[in-house]
Each structure stands twice: as structure tokens, then as C-alpha cells.
Scaffold this motif. Structure first.
Motif, PDB file in Angstrom:
ATOM      1  N   PHE A  60       0.870  -1.182   0.000  1.00  0.00           N
ATOM      2  CA  PHE A  60       0.000   0.000   0.000  1.00  0.00           C
ATOM      3  C   PHE A  60       0.904   1.228   0.000  1.00  0.00           C
ATOM      4  O   PHE A  60       1.523   1.560   1.009  1.00  0.00           O
ATOM      5  CB  PHE A  60      -0.883  -0.035   1.249  1.00  0.00           C
ATOM      6  N   THR A  61       1.021   1.896  -1.137  1.00  0.00           N
ATOM      7  CA  THR A  61       1.977   2.996  -1.269  1.00  0.00           C
ATOM      8  C   THR A  61       1.328   4.333  -0.905  1.00  0.00           C
ATOM      9  O   THR A  61       0.242   4.657  -1.376  1.00  0.00           O
ATOM     10  CB  THR A  61       2.530   3.074  -2.704  1.00  0.00           C
ATOM     11  N   VAL A  62       2.045   5.074  -0.066  1.00  0.00           N
ATOM     12  CA  VAL A  62       1.616   6.412   0.345  1.00  0.00           C
ATOM     13  C   VAL A  62       2.776   7.369   0.095  1.00  0.00           C
ATOM     14  O   VAL A  62       3.850   7.208   0.675  1.00  0.00           O
ATOM     15  CB  VAL A  62       1.224   6.448   1.840  1.00  0.00           C
ATOM     16  N   ASN A  63       2.574   8.338  -0.776  1.00  0.00           N
ATOM     17  CA  ASN A  63       3.593   9.336  -1.084  1.00  0.00           C
ATOM     18  C   ASN A  63       3.110  10.716  -0.660  1.00  0.00           C
ATOM     19  O   ASN A  63       1.955  11.070  -0.891  1.00  0.00           O
ATOM     20  CB  ASN A  63       3.911   9.352  -2.588  1.00  0.00           C
ATOM     21  N   ILE A  64       4.013  11.495  -0.059  1.00  0.00           N
ATOM     22  CA  ILE A  64       3.702  12.872   0.326  1.00  0.00           C
ATOM     23  C   ILE A  64       4.621  13.786  -0.472  1.00  0.00           C
ATOM     24  O   ILE A  64       5.846  13.640  -0.408  1.00  0.00           O
ATOM     25  CB  ILE A  64       3.926  13.126   1.827  1.00  0.00           C
ATOM     26  N   ASN A  65       4.037  14.732  -1.214  1.00  0.00           N
ATOM     27  CA  ASN A  65       4.893  15.652  -1.969  1.00  0.00           C
ATOM     28  C   ASN A  65       5.263  16.869  -1.113  1.00  0.00           C
ATOM     29  O   ASN A  65       4.838  16.991   0.043  1.00  0.00           O
ATOM     30  CB  ASN A  65       4.242  16.066  -3.299  1.00  0.00           C
ATOM     31  N   LEU A  71      -0.530  11.088  -2.259  1.00  0.00           N
ATOM     32  CA  LEU A  71      -0.781  10.261  -3.425  1.00  0.00           C
ATOM     33  C   LEU A  71      -0.812   8.821  -2.923  1.00  0.00           C
ATOM     34  O   LEU A  71       0.228   8.237  -2.614  1.00  0.00           O
ATOM     35  CB  LEU A  71       0.318  10.458  -4.477  1.00  0.00           C
ATOM     36  N   VAL A  72      -2.015   8.271  -2.787  1.00  0.00           N
ATOM     37  CA  VAL A  72      -2.194   6.926  -2.239  1.00  0.00           C
ATOM     38  C   VAL A  72      -2.597   5.983  -3.359  1.00  0.00           C
ATOM     39  O   VAL A  72      -3.621   6.196  -4.020  1.00  0.00           O
ATOM     40  CB  VAL A  72      -3.277   6.933  -1.131  1.00  0.00           C
ATOM     41  N   GLU A  73      -1.751   4.967  -3.577  1.00  0.00           N
ATOM     42  CA  GLU A  73      -1.999   4.027  -4.670  1.00  0.00           C
ATOM     43  C   GLU A  73      -2.206   4.788  -5.992  1.00  0.00           C
ATOM     44  O   GLU A  73      -3.145   4.498  -6.747  1.00  0.00           O
ATOM     45  CB  GLU A  73      -3.209   3.140  -4.371  1.00  0.00           C
ATOM     46  N   SER A 119       3.880   1.226   2.562  1.00  0.00           N
ATOM     47  CA  SER A 119       5.117   1.920   2.205  1.00  0.00           C
ATOM     48  C   SER A 119       4.864   3.428   2.216  1.00  0.00           C
ATOM     49  O   SER A 119       4.046   3.936   1.460  1.00  0.00           O
ATOM     50  CB  SER A 119       5.578   1.469   0.810  1.00  0.00           C
ATOM     51  N   LEU A 120       5.578   4.132   3.105  1.00  0.00           N
ATOM     52  CA  LEU A 120       5.428   5.583   3.242  1.00  0.00           C
ATOM     53  C   LEU A 120       6.680   6.269   2.709  1.00  0.00           C
ATOM     54  O   LEU A 120       7.790   5.950   3.114  1.00  0.00           O
ATOM     55  CB  LEU A 120       5.204   5.951   4.712  1.00  0.00           C
ATOM     56  N   LYS A 121       6.479   7.203   1.787  1.00  0.00           N
ATOM     57  CA  LYS A 121       7.605   7.927   1.197  1.00  0.00           C
ATOM     58  C   LYS A 121       7.247   9.407   1.127  1.00  0.00           C
ATOM     59  O   LYS A 121       6.108   9.765   0.851  1.00  0.00           O
ATOM     60  CB  LYS A 121       7.901   7.381  -0.205  1.00  0.00           C
ATOM     61  N   ASN A 122       8.239  10.250   1.396  1.00  0.00           N
ATOM     62  CA  ASN A 122       7.986  11.688   1.360  1.00  0.00           C
ATOM     63  C   ASN A 122       9.078  12.415   0.581  1.00  0.00           C
ATOM     64  O   ASN A 122      10.153  11.872   0.332  1.00  0.00           O
ATOM     65  CB  ASN A 122       7.901  12.257   2.783  1.00  0.00           C
ATOM     66  N   ASP A 123       8.782  13.646   0.214  1.00  0.00           N
ATOM     67  CA  ASP A 123       9.745  14.503  -0.464  1.00  0.00           C
ATOM     68  C   ASP A 123      10.643  15.163   0.577  1.00  0.00           C
ATOM     69  O   ASP A 123      10.255  15.312   1.739  1.00  0.00           O
ATOM     70  CB  ASP A 123       8.981  15.571  -1.263  1.00  0.00           C
ATOM     71  N   ARG A 124      11.832  15.564   0.177  1.00  0.00           N
ATOM     72  CA  ARG A 124      12.760  16.207   1.114  1.00  0.00           C
ATOM     73  C   ARG A 124      12.216  17.518   1.658  1.00  0.00           C
ATOM     74  O   ARG A 124      12.599  17.968   2.728  1.00  0.00           O
ATOM     75  CB  ARG A 124      14.112  16.452   0.440  1.00  0.00           C
ATOM     76  N   GLU A 125      11.316  18.142   0.922  1.00  0.00           N
ATOM     77  CA  GLU A 125      10.762  19.430   1.341  1.00  0.00           C
ATOM     78  C   GLU A 125       9.423  19.295   2.045  1.00  0.00           C
ATOM     79  O   GLU A 125       8.778  20.293   2.350  1.00  0.00           O
ATOM     80  CB  GLU A 125      10.633  20.359   0.123  1.00  0.00           C
ATOM     81  N   THR A 126       8.986  18.068   2.298  1.00  0.00           N
ATOM     82  CA  THR A 126       7.736  17.856   3.026  1.00  0.00           C
ATOM     83  C   THR A 126       7.861  18.393   4.449  1.00  0.00           C
ATOM     84  O   THR A 126       8.886  18.190   5.103  1.00  0.00           O
ATOM     85  CB  THR A 126       7.394  16.354   3.088  1.00  0.00           C
TER      86      THR A 126
END
Length: 202
Positions: A60-65, A71-73, A119-126
């Protein structure tokens, strides 16, 4: 005319002793606040003996810009909907092996809670506050499902049981009784929250 006497001298011989005693007093009585930090189980350093193949549907992918958007899935999602989406993924039970799951058994989602990975992933500027809020929602999804099963099996919330078990002031007899119960619930919904390396902003 009689000679004037000088100002009386102050005996400062014991001032150093008094200052030292005051220093000891303040060191003993002052309390220093420490940050509790985040409770996270780190993966083992040793690589597994065999390569583990993980199906994409079990992730289950979770991305934070950098703007704090989720952005989930591969779909934009409001943070208020994240917990329910994560619970639906963890509780899905596509392969039907989970006897206590109540999910939809969607074949395109996770097979069972033991194989489900977030899976949680974020941007360096989050923003840090945004990242922690998202992380809390994901951990909350695990706790909600664990509370559900703990209420069904033991008549009390898992979070309450775990807090009592981890409290060093809890009597050893009670902690021993809670140990197996806490582990049983944790095994039913193991917390597999992967915090991926941050991505570089474009």
C-alpha cells in the motif's frame, strides 16, 4: 584625632562550600524534560537467507509531496480518508486465509494482514508536521484493527493493554499475563510500516 577603623571584613572562606552545596541541591532537584521520540522497530541488519518475493498488490503505497498532498496508490487522497483506506487494505483478506478479517476480499488488494505492507515515502521538502500526521494516521489504522480484535477476544482495547504492559510500574504478575495477549494481537495485525528513503525535489 583618633584613627578611623577600616570597614569590617566579611569572612568569605566558606562561600565556595555554600556555592558547591547549592549546585548539588539544584542538580539533584531539577528535572530535565526529554523527548519520547517515535516508537519504531528497526529491521534486522542481517539479510534474509532467501529472497522474499512480495506481490505489488500487498504493498500500500503512500507518497507525500513537498506541498503536503497525498498520493495513495497513485490517486490523490485527503488525509482524513487515509486511515479508512489503510484499514480496508490491511483487513482485505483476498486469499481467504484470515478467519478474523472482515474485509471485502478484493482480489486486487492485500492477501491477508501478515503479507500486507504499507510503504510511506515523502519529499525532502515535506513539512515535518505533515509527515508525522500521515504517519499517525497509518499507525492509527493498525491500532483500530488491533483494538477491534482485542475487544472481541479480551474485552478491552489493545492500546490500553499495551500501555499497561510497557509501563514499568505495572506489577510483574499483571505484565506476564498481558505479554501473551499483546503478542497475540500484534501477530494478528503485524505492523509492517516501511518508511522509504526520501525523494529529491524536482
Amino acid at each position: 584625632m583618633p584613627r578611623r577603623k577600616g570597614a569590617p571584613e566579611v569572612n568569605a572562606g566558606s562561600m565556595a562550600d555554600i556555592a558547591f552545596l547549592l549546585l548539588i541541591f539544584f542538580l539533584v532537584t531539577t528535572t530535565i524534560e526529554t523527548d519520547a521520540g517515535l516508537d519504531r522497530m528497526l529491521p534486522p541488519i542481517e539479510p534474509p537467507d532467501t529472497d522474499v518475493i512480495i506481490k505489488q498488490k500487498n504493498i500500500f503505497t503512500v507518497n507525500i509531496n513537498k506541498n503536503g498532498q497525498l498520493l495513495v496508490e497513485d490517486q490523490l487522497m485527503d488525509i482524513k480518508d487515509l486511515r479508512e483506506a489503510a484499514k480496508a487494505f490491511l483487513d482485505n483478506n483476498a486469499d481467504g486465509t484470515c478467519t478474523y478479517c472482515k474485509g471485502r476480499k478484493d482480489p486486487s488488494s492485500s492477501d491477508n494482514p501478515t503479507k500486507a505492507i504499507i510503504s510511506l515515502k515523502n519529499d525532502r521538502e515535506t513539512k515535518y508536521s505533515t509527515y508525522i500526521t500521515v504517519q499517525n494516521e497509518l499507525v492509527g489504522a493498525y491500532n483500530d484493527l488491533r483494538n477491534r480484535e482485542a475487544q472481541r477476544l479480551f474485552g478491552r482495547d489493545f492500546t490500553e493493554m499495551e500501555a499497561e504492559y510497557l509501563n514499568p510500574e505495572t506489577p510483574s504478575s499483571i505484565r506476564e499475563d498481558l505479554k501473551d495477549k499483546v503478542k497475540r494481537i500484534q501477530d494478528m495485525f503485524p505492523q509492517k510500516l516501511s518508511e522509504a528513503e526520501t525523494s529529491t525535489a524536482n
